[in-house]
Design an enzyme around this catalytic site. Structure first.
Site, PDB file in Angstrom:
ATOM      1  CB  CYS A 124      -1.329   2.049 -15.830  1.00 25.95           C
ATOM      2  SG  CYS A 124      -2.274   1.317 -17.186  1.00 25.95           S
ATOM      3  CD  GLU A 171       0.832  -0.390  -6.240  1.00 26.39           C
ATOM      4  OE1 GLU A 171      -0.189   0.161  -5.780  1.00 26.39           O
ATOM      5  OE2 GLU A 171       1.717   0.238  -6.868  1.00 26.39           O
ATOM      6  NE  ARG A 214      -3.372   3.135  -1.839  1.00 27.41           N
ATOM      7  CZ  ARG A 214      -3.530   4.417  -2.168  1.00 27.41           C
ATOM      8  NH1 ARG A 214      -4.502   5.121  -1.611  1.00 27.41           N
ATOM      9  NH2 ARG A 214      -2.729   5.002  -3.039  1.00 27.41           N
ATOM     10  NE  ARG A 216      -3.532   1.817  -5.855  1.00 19.41           N
ATOM     11  CZ  ARG A 216      -4.597   2.573  -5.668  1.00 19.41           C
ATOM     12  NH1 ARG A 216      -5.806   2.011  -5.646  1.00 19.41           N
ATOM     13  NH2 ARG A 216      -4.488   3.872  -5.484  1.00 19.41           N
TER      14      ARG A 216
END
Length: 374
Positions: A124, A171, A214, A216
């Site tokens: 990102c 992702e 986790r 995402r």
């Protein structure tokens, strides 16, 4: 030494040069390189029956191949991959017998093979939102090219525009949705929709498949003219029932135990922040529970996931345990240093979660009904 046989092959000069350079960079002979590549290819041909596959895909920002493992398990064949990090490329080669292309920004979209699905775990970067009217007044292009130029997402967009895959799976970190007050995510979705795709996203937690919290964000796009149920909406998620103790090695080198100095520092650091009302501190694991999120900084002190030990200081996870925590197969090779391995698994995807998404996407697109010859 086992009996050896010779074969003689002729290579084009540019391929020979590339082979020689890559072998040298990896510190192995050209024979070792070719032997490894052949062994891996033969393995995949036999184990995954790649002579007939349901679909083709490309693996961008590939890391160490977590997305590839998932989509191959769903019946696909990878026809192109890219990754810029030299240590990730070493691990990728060690497991797939292929060296990914380097900087995707330097690869022409027309040179990428046609494919059915594009997958990418892209980094990102901040998006610059310039006024469209100002760009037009300067005679510059607006729309998706303007809004994403200079970001790594732009490379995904230009490839999708050129190749028009049937679908894609992207992702990223959970915070992508809130980055820049949501503007970044809005641009990404609008860009993909402008390219002719039905786009949906969902934040998913890997703890359904591994003993790790986790979260995402996953973004799926399907061409508008394809009638298919969204895989993120229809994705079946098993009840979390995994325990940290299930991924631990039986014998662990003492080098993974924290030194007295580091352990004292982590405890005093946590105490200081508790007194200030902050939640910062180390994460000592309940072996019958799950861990915090494994991050790329794990190599620094291992503080977010510490394994308790009787009669001595807690320890870090081993690289093998990190691989298991991310759901990589037991046969996955780790040909890099511990420091690089921690970075790689911290940046990777949770493989069984992506596998579940891939299988759902493939089933919804009915690829399994029309086998494709290689």
């Amino acid at each position: 030494m086992a009996n050896q046989r010779q074969i003689h092959i002729k290579l084009e000069e540019n391929l020979h040069t590339k082979l020689r350079k890559t072998s040298k960079d990896k510190g192995i002979t050209m024979q070792e390189f070719v032997t490894k590549a052949l062994n891996n290819e033969l393995y995949y041909q036999s184990e995954l029956n790649l002579d007939t596959h349901s679909f083709t895909f490309i693996d961008l920002f590939a890391g160490i191949g977590g997305m590839r493992i998932a989509f191959e398990a769903a019946g696909g064949r990878c026809v192109f991959t890219s990754e810029i990090d030299k240590f990730c490329k070493k691990t990728y080669f060690g497991n797939f017998g292929e060296v990914p292309e380097g900087d995707i920004a330097k690869v022409k979209e027309s040179d990428i093979p046609d494919h059915d699905i594009l997958v990418a775990g892209f980094p990102c970067q901040p998006f610059s939102i310039a006024g469209v009217s100002k760009k037009r007044s300067l005679g510059k292009e607006d729309g998706f090219l303007d809004k994403t130029q200079g970001t790594l997402f732009f490379d995904i967009a230009r490839i999708i525009k050129e190749k028009k895959p049937k679908a894609f799976l992207l992702e990223n970190v959970k915070n992508l949705r809130s980055h820049d007050k949501g503007k970044t995510f809005q641009i990404i979705c609008k860009t993909l929709e402008e390219l002719g795709y039905k786009v949906n996203s969902r934040i998913l937690d890997g703890h359904h498949f591994v003993p790790q919290h986790r979260e995402r964000i996953f973004i799926v796009g399907i061409l508008e003219d394809i009638q298919a149920e969204d895989p993120l909406e229809s994705l079946p998620l098993p009840e979390p029932n995994h325990k940290v103790r299930d991924i631990l090695e039986k014998e662990v080198d003492d080098k993974y135990t924290l030194s007295d100095k580091l352990w004292d520092y982590l405890q005093s650091y946590a105490k200081k922040h508790r007194e200030k009302g902050n939640g910062f501190g180390f994460g000592k694991v309940n072996l019958d529970g799950i861990t915090r999120t494994l991050s790329a900084r794990y190599y620094k002190d291992g503080s977010e996931i510490l394994i308790p030990q009787k009669g001595k200081n807690p320890r870090r996870l081993t690289p093998k345990e990190c691989a298991r925590l991310q759901g990589f197969p037991e046969t996955f090779e780790i040909p890099v240093s511990d420091t690089q391995a921690y970075k790689q698994f911290g940046n990777s995807v949770t493989v069984p979660l992506v596998t579940a998404i891939a299988e759902q996407l493939v089933n919804n697109l009915h690829f399994n009904k029309e086998k494709v010859k290689s």
